[in-house]
Design a protein around this motif. Structure first.
Motif, PDB file in Angstrom:
ATOM      1  N   LEU A   1      20.717  93.311 -19.100  1.00 27.09           N
ATOM      2  CA  LEU A   1      19.338  93.777 -19.185  1.00 27.09           C
ATOM      3  C   LEU A   1      19.141  95.031 -18.334  1.00 27.09           C
ATOM      4  O   LEU A   1      18.488  95.987 -18.749  1.00 27.09           O
ATOM      5  N   LYS A   2      19.757  95.053 -17.167  1.00 25.86           N
ATOM      6  CA  LYS A   2      19.667  96.217 -16.280  1.00 25.86           C
ATOM      7  C   LYS A   2      20.319  97.443 -16.917  1.00 25.86           C
ATOM      8  O   LYS A   2      19.808  98.550 -16.836  1.00 25.86           O
ATOM      9  N   ALA A   3      21.465  97.223 -17.553  1.00 25.90           N
ATOM     10  CA  ALA A   3      22.168  98.329 -18.214  1.00 25.90           C
ATOM     11  C   ALA A   3      21.308  98.924 -19.325  1.00 25.90           C
ATOM     12  O   ALA A   3      21.254 100.153 -19.483  1.00 25.90           O
ATOM     13  N   LEU A   4      20.625  98.080 -20.072  1.00 22.08           N
ATOM     14  CA  LEU A   4      19.749  98.572 -21.143  1.00 22.08           C
ATOM     15  C   LEU A   4      18.564  99.343 -20.557  1.00 22.08           C
ATOM     16  O   LEU A   4      18.156 100.371 -21.098  1.00 22.08           O
ATOM     17  N   ALA A   5      18.031  98.867 -19.450  1.00 17.90           N
ATOM     18  CA  ALA A   5      16.917  99.561 -18.785  1.00 17.90           C
ATOM     19  C   ALA A   5      17.359 100.928 -18.288  1.00 17.90           C
ATOM     20  O   ALA A   5      16.636 101.918 -18.441  1.00 17.90           O
ATOM     21  N   GLU A   6      18.542 100.990 -17.714  1.00 12.35           N
ATOM     22  CA  GLU A   6      19.079 102.266 -17.210  1.00 12.35           C
ATOM     23  C   GLU A   6      19.403 103.228 -18.344  1.00 12.35           C
ATOM     24  O   GLU A   6      19.420 104.443 -18.145  1.00 12.35           O
ATOM     25  N   ALA A   7      19.655 102.683 -19.546  1.00 14.07           N
ATOM     26  CA  ALA A   7      19.925 103.518 -20.714  1.00 14.07           C
ATOM     27  C   ALA A   7      18.633 104.045 -21.334  1.00 14.07           C
ATOM     28  O   ALA A   7      18.665 104.774 -22.331  1.00 14.07           O
ATOM     29  N   GLY A   8      17.476 103.648 -20.762  1.00 14.97           N
ATOM     30  CA  GLY A   8      16.197 104.166 -21.243  1.00 14.97           C
ATOM     31  C   GLY A   8      15.493 103.288 -22.255  1.00 14.97           C
ATOM     32  O   GLY A   8      14.471 103.682 -22.819  1.00 14.97           O
ATOM     33  N   LYS A   9      16.021 102.095 -22.513  1.00 14.28           N
ATOM     34  CA  LYS A   9      15.383 101.180 -23.464  1.00 14.28           C
ATOM     35  C   LYS A   9      14.147 100.550 -22.835  1.00 14.28           C
ATOM     36  O   LYS A   9      14.117 100.292 -21.639  1.00 14.28           O
ATOM     37  N   THR A  10      13.146 100.260 -23.660  1.00 10.13           N
ATOM     38  CA  THR A  10      11.966  99.544 -23.173  1.00 10.13           C
ATOM     39  C   THR A  10      12.301  98.057 -23.091  1.00 10.13           C
ATOM     40  O   THR A  10      13.336  97.614 -23.604  1.00 10.13           O
ATOM     41  N   ILE A  11      11.420  97.299 -22.486  1.00 14.88           N
ATOM     42  CA  ILE A  11      11.677  95.861 -22.354  1.00 14.88           C
ATOM     43  C   ILE A  11      11.704  95.182 -23.724  1.00 14.88           C
ATOM     44  O   ILE A  11      12.498  94.273 -23.955  1.00 14.88           O
ATOM     45  N   HIS A  12      10.864  95.659 -24.646  1.00 14.29           N
ATOM     46  CA  HIS A  12      10.848  95.073 -25.985  1.00 14.29           C
ATOM     47  C   HIS A  12      12.144  95.378 -26.740  1.00 14.29           C
ATOM     48  O   HIS A  12      12.705  94.494 -27.398  1.00 14.29           O
ATOM     49  N   GLU A  13      12.622  96.616 -26.633  1.00 14.29           N
ATOM     50  CA  GLU A  13      13.878  96.993 -27.291  1.00 14.29           C
ATOM     51  C   GLU A  13      15.056  96.228 -26.685  1.00 14.29           C
ATOM     52  O   GLU A  13      15.945  95.765 -27.408  1.00 14.29           O
ATOM     53  N   SER A  14      15.035  96.071 -25.377  1.00 14.34           N
ATOM     54  CA  SER A  14      16.117  95.359 -24.690  1.00 14.34           C
ATOM     55  C   SER A  14      16.148  93.894 -25.069  1.00 14.34           C
ATOM     56  O   SER A  14      17.210  93.327 -25.329  1.00 14.34           O
ATOM     57  N   ALA A  15      14.985  93.278 -25.120  1.00 11.80           N
ATOM     58  CA  ALA A  15      14.902  91.866 -25.493  1.00 11.80           C
ATOM     59  C   ALA A  15      15.418  91.665 -26.921  1.00 11.80           C
ATOM     60  O   ALA A  15      16.174  90.729 -27.190  1.00 11.80           O
ATOM     61  N   LYS A  16      15.009  92.559 -27.804  1.00 11.51           N
ATOM     62  CA  LYS A  16      15.460  92.458 -29.196  1.00 11.51           C
ATOM     63  C   LYS A  16      16.974  92.637 -29.294  1.00 11.51           C
ATOM     64  O   LYS A  16      17.648  91.896 -30.000  1.00 11.51           O
ATOM     65  N   ALA A  17      17.517  93.597 -28.549  1.00  5.78           N
ATOM     66  CA  ALA A  17      18.964  93.852 -28.574  1.00  5.78           C
ATOM     67  C   ALA A  17      19.750  92.656 -28.029  1.00  5.78           C
ATOM     68  O   ALA A  17      20.861  92.393 -28.482  1.00  5.78           O
ATOM     69  N   MET A  18      19.176  91.955 -27.083  1.00  4.19           N
ATOM     70  CA  MET A  18      19.865  90.804 -26.487  1.00  4.19           C
ATOM     71  C   MET A  18      19.563  89.501 -27.210  1.00  4.19           C
ATOM     72  O   MET A  18      20.131  88.462 -26.889  1.00  4.19           O
ATOM     73  N   GLY A  19      18.637  89.542 -28.187  1.00  2.00           N
ATOM     74  CA  GLY A  19      18.293  88.342 -28.943  1.00  2.00           C
ATOM     75  C   GLY A  19      17.506  87.331 -28.127  1.00  2.00           C
ATOM     76  O   GLY A  19      17.684  86.127 -28.295  1.00  2.00           O
ATOM     77  N   MET A  20      16.654  87.832 -27.230  1.00  2.83           N
ATOM     78  CA  MET A  20      15.850  86.928 -26.412  1.00  2.83           C
ATOM     79  C   MET A  20      14.378  87.263 -26.556  1.00  2.83           C
ATOM     80  O   MET A  20      14.013  88.336 -27.026  1.00  2.83           O
TER      81      MET A  20
END
Length: 84
Positions: A45-64
Protein backbone atom coordinates in the motif's frame (compact mmCIF):
# COMPACT_ATOMS: atom_id res chain seq x y z
CA UNK A 1 -22.90 -3.44 54.61
CA UNK A 2 -23.65 -3.45 58.30
CA UNK A 3 -23.59 -7.26 58.26
CA UNK A 4 -20.24 -7.25 56.47
CA UNK A 5 -18.51 -4.83 58.82
CA UNK A 6 -20.45 -6.13 61.82
CA UNK A 7 -18.97 -9.58 61.21
CA UNK A 8 -15.50 -8.06 61.61
CA UNK A 9 -14.62 -8.08 57.93
CA UNK A 10 -12.52 -5.30 56.42
CA UNK A 11 -12.16 -3.82 52.95
CA UNK A 12 -9.10 -4.94 51.01
CA UNK A 13 -7.44 -2.93 48.25
CA UNK A 14 -6.24 -5.08 45.38
CA UNK A 15 -2.97 -3.91 43.81
CA UNK A 16 -2.92 -2.95 40.14
CA UNK A 17 -2.30 -5.90 37.84
CA UNK A 18 -3.35 -8.52 40.39
CA UNK A 19 -7.02 -8.52 39.42
CA UNK A 20 -6.29 -9.86 35.90
CA UNK A 21 -7.64 -6.70 34.28
CA UNK A 22 -5.33 -5.28 31.65
CA UNK A 23 -6.68 -1.73 31.98
CA UNK A 24 -6.93 -1.15 28.24
CA UNK A 25 -9.26 -1.96 25.41
CA UNK A 26 -10.27 -5.58 25.10
CA UNK A 27 -8.16 -7.46 22.57
CA UNK A 28 -9.31 -10.60 20.87
CA UNK A 29 -7.40 -13.11 18.82
CA UNK A 30 -9.47 -12.20 15.77
CA UNK A 31 -8.65 -8.49 15.95
CA UNK A 32 -4.97 -9.29 16.41
CA UNK A 33 -5.04 -11.53 13.32
CA UNK A 34 -6.78 -8.83 11.28
CA UNK A 35 -4.21 -6.24 12.40
CA UNK A 36 -1.37 -8.60 11.44
CA UNK A 37 -2.92 -9.07 7.99
CA UNK A 38 -3.22 -5.28 7.54
CA UNK A 39 0.40 -4.85 8.61
CA UNK A 40 1.37 -7.43 5.99
CA UNK A 41 -0.42 -5.37 3.29
CA UNK A 42 1.11 -2.07 4.41
CA UNK A 43 4.37 -2.21 2.37
CA UNK A 44 2.48 -2.74 -0.90
CA UNK A 45 0.00 0.00 0.00
CA UNK A 46 2.88 2.36 0.81
CA UNK A 47 4.56 1.60 -2.52
CA UNK A 48 1.34 2.46 -4.37
CA UNK A 49 1.02 5.71 -2.40
CA UNK A 50 4.61 6.65 -3.23
CA UNK A 51 3.88 5.91 -6.90
CA UNK A 52 1.20 8.63 -6.79
CA UNK A 53 -1.89 6.42 -6.63
CA UNK A 54 -4.91 7.61 -4.64
CA UNK A 55 -6.29 5.49 -1.83
CA UNK A 56 -9.20 4.38 -4.03
CA UNK A 57 -6.88 3.34 -6.88
CA UNK A 58 -4.59 1.53 -4.45
CA UNK A 59 -7.43 -0.34 -2.79
CA UNK A 60 -8.77 -1.42 -6.17
CA UNK A 61 -5.31 -2.55 -7.32
CA UNK A 62 -4.88 -4.62 -4.16
CA UNK A 63 -8.41 -6.05 -4.30
CA UNK A 64 -9.42 -4.66 -0.92
CA UNK A 65 -12.17 -2.44 0.40
CA UNK A 66 -11.40 1.28 0.65
CA UNK A 67 -12.25 1.26 4.39
CA UNK A 68 -9.62 -1.41 5.01
CA UNK A 69 -7.07 0.52 2.94
CA UNK A 70 -7.80 3.69 4.93
CA UNK A 71 -7.42 1.85 8.24
CA UNK A 72 -4.16 0.24 7.09
CA UNK A 73 -2.83 3.62 5.98
CA UNK A 74 -3.83 5.27 9.25
CA UNK A 75 -2.23 2.55 11.38
CA UNK A 76 1.01 2.65 9.41
CA UNK A 77 1.34 6.39 8.79
CA UNK A 78 0.90 6.17 5.02
CA UNK A 79 -0.05 9.41 3.26
CA UNK A 80 -1.87 9.39 -0.07
CA UNK A 81 -2.14 12.20 -2.63
CA UNK A 82 -5.59 13.77 -2.80
CA UNK A 83 -8.02 12.60 -5.49
CA UNK A 84 -7.59 14.18 -8.93
Amino acid sequence: MEQFFGAGKVVQEIASGVSNECGGPIKSTRSEKLKAARDKDAPQLKALAEAGKTIHESAKAMGMDVKRAKLTAKENGIKFPSAK
